[in-house]
Scaffold this active site. Structure first.
Site, mmCIF file in Angstrom:
data_model
loop_
_atom_site.group_PDB
_atom_site.id
_atom_site.type_symbol
_atom_site.label_atom_id
_atom_site.label_comp_id
_atom_site.label_asym_id
_atom_site.label_seq_id
_atom_site.Cartn_x
_atom_site.Cartn_y
_atom_site.Cartn_z
ATOM 1 N N HIS A 1 -0.809 -0.013 -9.862
ATOM 2 C CA HIS A 1 -1.434 -0.961 -8.928
ATOM 3 C C HIS A 1 -1.968 -2.192 -9.674
ATOM 4 O O HIS A 1 -3.178 -2.457 -9.688
ATOM 5 C CB HIS A 1 -2.548 -0.272 -8.130
ATOM 6 N N ARG B 1 0.855 -1.192 0.000
ATOM 7 C CA ARG B 1 0.000 0.000 0.000
ATOM 8 C C ARG B 1 0.890 1.241 0.000
ATOM 9 O O ARG B 1 1.905 1.314 0.717
ATOM 10 C CB ARG B 1 -0.907 0.031 1.237
ATOM 11 N N GLU C 1 -3.583 7.406 -5.269
ATOM 12 C CA GLU C 1 -3.574 6.666 -6.527
ATOM 13 C C GLU C 1 -4.677 7.199 -7.425
ATOM 14 O O GLU C 1 -5.825 7.201 -6.999
ATOM 15 C CB GLU C 1 -3.802 5.170 -6.284
HETATM 16 C C1 DGY Z 1 -5.272 -6.220 -2.844
HETATM 17 O O1 DGY Z 1 -5.966 -7.194 -3.105
HETATM 18 O O2 DGY Z 1 -5.219 -5.736 -1.709
HETATM 19 C C2 DGY Z 1 -4.439 -5.661 -3.959
HETATM 20 O O3 DGY Z 1 -3.845 -4.473 -3.623
HETATM 21 C C3 DGY Z 1 -5.224 -5.545 -5.256
HETATM 22 O O4 DGY Z 1 -5.482 -6.787 -5.722
#
Ligand code: DGY
Length: 320
Positions: A283, A235, A264
């Site tokens: 992402h 993240r 983002e």
């Molecule tokens: C998640 O699943 O947390 C990812 O960041 C996106 O698939």
């Protein structure tokens, strides 16, 4: 026993056939746009829903939940659930589901793709061919870093961190880790400071929590080796991006590769986007067809179970 038809709001079109299974059983309000519903729209539609299927771009906070008297289940199409106030949900007896496991290998692959791309300067090499700058074979250009035999530091040895470690063994790397995770004889648990000081590559796989917010600040980055490369597929807010930019501009670390940023996407004029030795991708850690379709299936299974009053296949447990 089958529950009667319930009202569900689904905030994005998902890949694969999974949503058909939801439509067969319940009344589905599907947000059709490429961009997610704005917060006010999400709040308005959630207010009348019994089930919500959200993605990581939907902020489900306590204020929103206050106006959702009928809501019983929130199924998040992601393993991460930092976009949802799970404590506020638990206080209202709303169960929350997520989609672990099915995206582990895809995300570990992306982590290694970024690690290799940054180590071997792939973006610069691709750009130079496109720009007509491939004049001949040259002994001293695009010199990158050796990956085989190097030391990899994994911050958070959970499902994805462990899958990254398995890949690293194939490259004969020494693997250090810090934070959660079971570990094994093949990986060594060390304090974060030591991991930062000893690793050639550092990769982030911990969840975003109050404790990991900006874990990578100027001080942490200052502990890394001058040649070290930082990879983040977890993240964005775990890294202080201004500090990262400063470290890269000053050549204090060798490079970074980010699948996630804060916010983002970054605004087009964000200086991050012109930072040297930095790769940013949008992402896409879990973005294989199979992973994203399985995430959709799991998210729908979670939602159906919650609406039936059954245990969710993957329920987020809230520490009290
Ligand atoms: C998640 O699943 O947390 C990812 O960041 C996106 O698939």
């Amino acid at each position: 026993m089958r529950a009667p038809m319930a009202r569900c709001f689904v905030t994005r079109v998902l890949p694969g056939p999974a949503l058909d299974g939801l439509r067969d059983r319940h009344e589905v309000d599907l947000w059709p746009d490429r961009l997610p519903p704005p917060y006010e729209e999400l709040a308005a539609r959630a207010a009348g829903a019994e089930g919500l299927l959200t993605t990581l771009t939907d902020r489900v906070d306590a204020a929103l939940l206050e106006h959702c008297p009928d809501l019983r289940v929130i199924s998040n199409y992601a393993v991460g659930h930092d976009n949802i106030d799970v404590h506020a949900a638990a206080a209202r007896s709303i169960v929350v589901g997520n989609t672990p496991d099915v995206l582990t290998e895809a995300t570990a692959d992306m982590t290694f793709a970024l690690l290799l791309a940054a180590a071997r300067k792939l973006p610069e090499a691709v750009d130079s061919v496109r720009d007509g700058d491939w004049l001949t074979w040259e002994p001293g250009r695009y010199l990158g870093q050796a990956v085989a035999g190097a030391t990899l530091g994994i911050v958070g040895l959970g499902r994805i961190g462990s899958a990254v470690a398995r890949r690293a063994f194939g490259f004969n790397m020494t693997v250090l880790y810090t934070g959660g995770g079971p570990g094994s004889g093949a990986v060594r648990r060390v304090p974060l400071d030591r991991l930062l000081e000893e690793s050639d590559f550092v990769t982030v796989h911990c969840p975003l929590t109050a404790a990991t917010y900006r874990l990578f600040d100027a001080e942490a980055l200052g502990r890394m080796r001058p040649s070290a490369i930082l990879i983040n597929t977890a993240r964005g807010p775990i890294i202080d991006q201004e500090a990262l930019r400063d470290a890269l501009v000053a050549g204090q670390i060798g490079g970074a590769a980010l699948d996630v940023t804060d916010p983002e996407p970054p605004p087009p004029d964000d200086p991050l986007l012109s930072t040297p030795n930095l790769i940013v991708v949008p992402h896409i850690g879990s973005a294989t067809r199979v992973a994203r379709e399985q995430m959709a299936e799991l998210a729908v299974e979670n939602l159906l179970a919650g609406l039936d009053g059954r245990p969710l296949p993957h329920q987020v447990r809230v520490a009290v």
